[in-house]
Design a protein around this motif. Structure first.
Motif, PDB file in Angstrom:
ATOM      1  N   GLU A  87       0.857  -1.185   0.000  1.00  0.00           N
ATOM      2  CA  GLU A  87       0.000   0.000   0.000  1.00  0.00           C
ATOM      3  C   GLU A  87       0.899   1.242   0.000  1.00  0.00           C
ATOM      4  OE1 GLU A  87      -4.107  -0.355   1.001  1.00  0.00           O
ATOM      5  OE2 GLU A  87      -3.113  -1.241  -0.735  1.00  0.00           O
ATOM      6  N   ARG A 131      -4.938   5.518  -0.487  1.00  0.00           N
ATOM      7  CA  ARG A 131      -5.555   5.207   0.803  1.00  0.00           C
ATOM      8  C   ARG A 131      -4.484   5.199   1.867  1.00  0.00           C
ATOM      9  NH1 ARG A 131      -5.483   0.911   4.027  1.00  0.00           N
ATOM     10  NH2 ARG A 131      -7.246   0.546   5.442  1.00  0.00           N
ATOM     11  N   GLY A 167       4.694   0.933   1.262  1.00  0.00           N
ATOM     12  CA  GLY A 167       4.228  -0.102   2.160  1.00  0.00           C
ATOM     13  C   GLY A 167       4.942  -0.177   3.478  1.00  0.00           C
ATOM     14  N   ARG A 183      -1.567  -5.713   0.936  1.00  0.00           N
ATOM     15  CA  ARG A 183      -2.635  -6.661   0.631  1.00  0.00           C
ATOM     16  C   ARG A 183      -1.984  -7.903   0.035  1.00  0.00           C
ATOM     17  NH1 ARG A 183      -7.923  -3.950  -0.330  1.00  0.00           N
ATOM     18  NH2 ARG A 183      -7.649  -1.718   0.015  1.00  0.00           N
ATOM     19  N   PRO A 219      -6.979  -4.907   3.460  1.00  0.00           N
ATOM     20  CA  PRO A 219      -5.674  -4.372   3.902  1.00  0.00           C
ATOM     21  C   PRO A 219      -5.219  -5.014   5.208  1.00  0.00           C
ATOM     22  CG  PRO A 219      -7.146  -2.602   3.257  1.00  0.00           C
ATOM     23  CD  PRO A 219      -7.979  -3.838   3.291  1.00  0.00           C
TER      24      PRO A 219
END
Length: 524
Positions: free
Chosen positions: A143, A148, A165, A183, A236
């Motif tokens: 991520e 987000r 991430g 994820r 997530p």
């Protein structure tokens, strides 16, 4: 000959079905003959079916072991073997004949036999294979925070992104707190389970949880396993490591950027095989994948409510068994047979009593309408009394109204129909001046006679006798009913032949007109 046949029939009627009492449930036998097919994940619901049908615990564990081993093999080698060609209709028919060997196929019973030879899924070798399969099937998607921001940054406001991430914040003692936001993408052809895995990067171990607000969950919800479908990504994950030395703030991004190093590749450490409880929750997740689960549940309930049915496995893999009545049902136990015999004999005595009372009233000159109305009122009155005693104070389907409907349709209604049939039968017997017992004796004595004449009274008197014996066997003597039916079949067949040979032209005309009327009634 007549005495011999009578003794054989008495022996068959008196023999209990204890020899059949140890037979397994027909539904459970059909379950074990069900073809599994090539999808171990979808077949996992059969473990629950075995448990629901009361299978031995060792067989349940064996099937679960076999399906888990097959599931891991399918993840590691996604190329499935070609399905064997289905046999033709004639071959399928021959396999179902008595004494014919069934073609070898991957059935539940075969999977259980293989599972008994498998190693325990909690042992180290299988846990290593499980971890290797999940690492092969899952790919981490980091991520970046561009679309987000991880939810944990709302709580840990001092977290700062240091790489895609990877998030960091200072910790006490000169250390650093490191978090991963990612994820898991399923790149395999099978749905893959996720339950709070660990991520190992270099010498750091990150414990993962779902990235979201904390909720108060039940034990089942807290232990639920999430399945990620092929081509999809998981929800997530937020993974946190214990406070590490400050040098990891720079070393971790560099390690992740070094794609050629084996230490840079994230290692997924699942917790599905930590203990038997975790394996059970994995089973719950996998058993919901099969679309056939609902059909199996309905068929199993029908099997529990109608134990006399026979069940054959479906034509396709994982199809639920199909029901049929063209075979002997299992013995339902001494208590059930004694209760059925008591109710059947009580109904017989009640029908004979009402018939004898009505026949006596007719002989003293009572009009037929009064006798018929009185018999009907007596039956309805007994239904009301029985419904009030059985369903008194009940609600819903336990209300006396519903209890009365059931009693009328299953007990008192058939009793009154039998009374009506007895009146019609004895009218024939009186017209031909023959007794019912004489028709029974003559029917058995002429079992092998195809040439003599038979009157209507002789025919219907013996048919009524056979119908009562068959009803007694069908209700109270399962699975001996088929044997008794075979004994009754020969005299009934010869009696029918003699009756057809005795029919006059006028009788044939009457039967033809009746048949034409029935056909026209159906068509119109």
């Amino acid at each position: 000959m007549t005495h011999f046949l009578r003794r054989v029939l008495c022996v068959l009627l008196c023999l209990p079905a204890w020899a059949f009492a140890s037979e397994p449930s027909p539904f459970a036998a059909a379950l074990r003959e069900t073809a599994i097919g090539g999808n171990a994940a979808q077949a996992f619901f059969l473990v629950g079916q075995l448990r629901d049908t009361g299978a031995p615990r060792a067989d349940i564990e064996a099937l679960r072991r076999e399906l888990l081993h097959a599931y891991v093999a399918q993840i590691a080698t996604p190329a499935a073997a070609p399905a064997p060609p289905r046999p033709g209709a004639w071959e399928s028919f021959k396999r179902r004949l008595p004494g014919m060997a069934r073609a070898p196929e991957d059935t539940v019973a075969a999977a259980i036999a293989r599972g008994h030879a498998r190693s325990n899924v909690l042992d180290a070798p299988f846990r290593a294979a499980w971890q290797g399969a999940l690492n092969q099937g899952f790919t981490p998607r980091w991520e970046t925070g561009a679309t987000r921001a991880p939810f944990f940054t709302v709580v840990m406001r001092d977290m700062q992104p240091i790489a895609p991430g990877v998030w960091a914040a200072p910790a006490g003692g000169g250390g650093v707190r490191l978090m991963l936001a990612l994820r898991l993408a399923n790149t395999s052809a099978q749905p893959l389970p996720v339950f709070r895995p660990d991520i190992v990067l270099g010498d750091l171990t990150f414990a993962c949880a779902w990235d979201g607000p904390e909720r108060k969950l039940s034990e089942m919800q807290a232990n639920a396993v999430t399945l990620v479908q092929p081509g999809a990504t998981s929800d997530p994950l937020a993974c946190e490591a214990q406070p590490a030395p400050m040098y990891w703030r720079e070393q971790l991004p560099a390690l992740m950027a070094d794609g050629a190093s084996a230490a840079a590749k994230p290692l997924l450490v699942p917790h599905d095989m930590d203990n038997a409880k975790r394996v059970y929750h994995l089973e719950l997740a996998l058993r919901n994948l099969a679309p056939q689960t609902e059909d199996w549940g309905r068929r199993r309930l029908a099997a529990q409510q109608e134990p006399a049915r026979q069940w054959a496995p479906g034509a396709k893999p994982l199809e639920p068994p199909a029901a049929s009545r063209w075979a002997a049902g299992p013995h339902r136990g001494w208590k059930s047979s004694a209760e059925a015999l008591k109710n059947f004999m009580a109904a017989t005595v009640l029908a004979l009593g009402l018939f004898a009372l009505g026949r006596g009233l007719l002989r003293v000159g009572m009009p037929k309408f009064v006798v018929g109305a009185g018999t009907l009122l007596a039956g309805m009155g007994m239904t009301v009394l029985a419904a009030a005693s059985l369903g008194g104070g009940g609600t819903g389907y336990g209300h006396p109204l519903y209890t009365g409907i059931v009693l009328w349709s299953a007990y008192f209604g058939p009793v009154l129909l039998c009374v009506l049939a007895l009146h019609g039968l004895y009218k024939l017997l009186d017209d031909e001046e023959i007794t019912w017992w004489q028709t029974v004796v003559k029917g058995w004595r002429q079992t092998m006679d195809l040439g003599s004449a038979t009157s209507r009274a002789e025919f219907w008197g013996f048919v009524a006798h056979c119908a009562w014996l068959w009803a007694l066997a069908r209700i109270c003597l399962v699975p001996l009913d088929l044997w008794i039916g075979l004994v009754l079949l020969l005299p009934l067949a010869t009696l029918t032949v003699r009756r057809l040979l005795s029919i006059t032209a006028a009788d044939l005309l009457y039967m033809g007109l009746t048949a034409v009327g029935l056909v026209l009634l159906i068509l119109i």
